[in-house]
Design a protein around this motif. Structure first.
Motif, short mmCIF file in Angstrom:
data_model
loop_
_atom_site.label_atom_id
_atom_site.label_comp_id
_atom_site.label_asym_id
_atom_site.label_seq_id
_atom_site.Cartn_x
_atom_site.Cartn_y
_atom_site.Cartn_z
N TRP A 190 15.27 -12.61 -1.50
CA TRP A 190 15.32 -11.17 -1.76
C TRP A 190 15.08 -10.87 -3.23
O TRP A 190 14.32 -9.96 -3.58
N VAL A 191 15.69 -11.64 -4.13
CA VAL A 191 15.46 -11.45 -5.56
C VAL A 191 13.99 -11.67 -5.89
O VAL A 191 13.40 -10.92 -6.68
N SER A 192 13.39 -12.67 -5.27
CA SER A 192 11.97 -12.95 -5.51
C SER A 192 11.10 -11.78 -5.08
O SER A 192 10.18 -11.36 -5.80
N LEU A 193 11.37 -11.23 -3.89
CA LEU A 193 10.58 -10.09 -3.40
C LEU A 193 10.75 -8.88 -4.32
O LEU A 193 9.77 -8.19 -4.65
N CYS A 194 11.97 -8.62 -4.75
CA CYS A 194 12.22 -7.49 -5.65
C CYS A 194 11.56 -7.69 -7.01
O CYS A 194 11.03 -6.75 -7.61
N SER A 195 11.57 -8.93 -7.49
CA SER A 195 10.91 -9.23 -8.76
C SER A 195 9.42 -8.95 -8.68
O SER A 195 8.81 -8.41 -9.61
N LEU A 231 8.94 -5.22 -8.81
CA LEU A 231 9.10 -4.72 -10.18
C LEU A 231 7.88 -5.02 -11.03
O LEU A 231 7.46 -4.19 -11.86
N SER A 232 7.30 -6.19 -10.85
CA SER A 232 6.09 -6.54 -11.61
C SER A 232 4.91 -5.67 -11.21
O SER A 232 4.13 -5.21 -12.06
N ARG A 233 4.77 -5.43 -9.91
CA ARG A 233 3.66 -4.63 -9.41
C ARG A 233 3.77 -3.18 -9.87
O ARG A 233 2.76 -2.50 -10.11
N THR A 265 0.84 -1.21 0.00
CA THR A 265 0.00 0.00 0.00
C THR A 265 0.88 1.25 0.00
O THR A 265 0.59 2.23 -0.71
N MET A 266 1.93 1.23 0.82
CA MET A 266 2.86 2.36 0.87
C MET A 266 3.47 2.62 -0.50
O MET A 266 3.44 3.76 -1.00
N TRP A 267 4.02 1.58 -1.12
CA TRP A 267 4.68 1.79 -2.41
C TRP A 267 3.69 2.15 -3.52
O TRP A 267 4.03 2.90 -4.44
N ASP A 268 2.46 1.64 -3.44
CA ASP A 268 1.44 2.05 -4.42
C ASP A 268 1.23 3.56 -4.34
O ASP A 268 1.13 4.25 -5.36
#
Length: 324
Positions: free
Chosen positions: A166-171, A174-176, A135-138
């Motif tokens: 960590w790579v999975s969370l960042c991916s 990036l998709s979102r 929600t914050m990043w949105d």
């Protein structure tokens, strides 16, 4: 002019404000000449992040006015063109965000790059609450995604995650937020942002910038050569994508960072090696902290509505690292 004479001359020069410069297309990050503006409590707070000089009761206009003096100080006293500011869900998902944005807007109005990075509150190196984080990043990307001078750092010091996690969370991030150009996303290195070789090699993160932290208390070496090797190993072959967005040393204890006073002391050798390597490899440096009350590393302090320098030789060495 020799390097020593250059540094000596620079101490006496009042730095003119410099406009923001994005990373060079050729693959260098030295367009980021920055400082962190931090909360006196540190940015790991379970509540609003409130950088030094601001108060929780400030209106948007008050935050903007206070930030005008501080941002101008970063530009004039240091030559900075980038400021890194903390965000967290407690701040963004509340009415503080509409007022805190005054600091971001002031920096942008002064032509600065702004790096917005997430700090968690539990101090375990993990995102505290994924739903609140999203929600914050949105909200943050909705407000500033269209401004090319704003960069987004999904998380500061993700030491609770394995490389793959960590790579999975960042991916997923990036998709979102696929509308944000990858060149404006700063992916933290693993651990305490202390190594970028893993994230640099991850194909899922291709095109992003990388964030490295590097501090003198991580080793006891007293030579520039040893510190250069230490830092080089953490960078691997990814210097061209990396911003050292935290590096700092004591600036209120009287240390002399000028040439001839570097080897032989843990912190002066560390800081010389860091800035020398940054300059030679054209790596951006965002000093920790540009301003934070109570922090011996703070390179400036508040003075009236602006800033004063805590260590002139430290400023010269930082500017050397910036390529100035």
């Amino acid at each position: 002019m020799t390097r020593f004479l250059l540094r000596a001359a620079m101490i006496a020069v009042l730095v003119a404000p410099l406009l923001a410069v994005p990373p060079a297309a050729s693959g260098a990050t030295n367009g980021f000449r920055g400082v962190n503006w931090a909360d006196a409590r540190d940015n790991y707070v379970d509540g609003w992040v409130i950088p030094t000089g601001l108060t929780a009761g400030d209106s948007y206009d008050t935050v903007h006015t206070k930030a005008d003096g501080i941002i101008t100080g970063f530009q004039q006293q240091l030559g900075a063109n980038t400021v890194r500011l903390p965000v967290n869900p407690q701040s963004v998902n509340s009415d503080w965000w509409s007022r805190y944005k005054g600091a971001i807007d002031s920096a942008l109005a002064h032509g600065m790059n702004v790096i917005l990075g997430y700090w968690e509150a539990n101090k375990d190196g993990l995102v505290d609450d994924l739903a609140a984080w999203n929600t914050m990043w949105d909200k943050v990307t909705a407000d500033y995604g269209g401004n090319g001078n704003v960069y987004f750092e999904p998380m500061n010091e993700p030491f609770g995650y394995s490389l793959n996690a960590w790579v999975s969370l960042c991916s997923t991030w990036l998709s979102r937020h696929s509308g944000i150009p990858r060149g404006r996303v700063v992916i933290s290195g693993t651990g305490y942002n202390d190594n970028v070789t893993g994230v640099g090699a991850a194909s899922a993160l291709t095109g992003t910038l990388l964030s490295l932290h590097f501090y003198g208390y991580w080793a006891s070496d007293t030579t520039r050569a040893a510190w250069t090797t230490n830092l080089s190993n953490r960078l691997g072959s990814y210097s061209s994508r990396t911003i050292i967005d935290e590096a700092g040393a004591p600036m209120t204890t009287g240390l002399d960072y000028s040439a001839g006073h570097q080897d032989g002391n843990n912190f002066t050798a560390y800081f010389a090696a860091t800035t020398d390597l940054a300059r030679s490899r054209q790596i951006g440096v965002v000093y920790w902290p540009g301003l934070r009350s109570g922090d011996t590393y703070s390179i400036t302090r508040q003075s009236g509505s602006g800033l004063a320098v805590n260590n002139a030789s430290g400023v010269v060495q930082l500017r050397w690292g910036w390529g100035l």
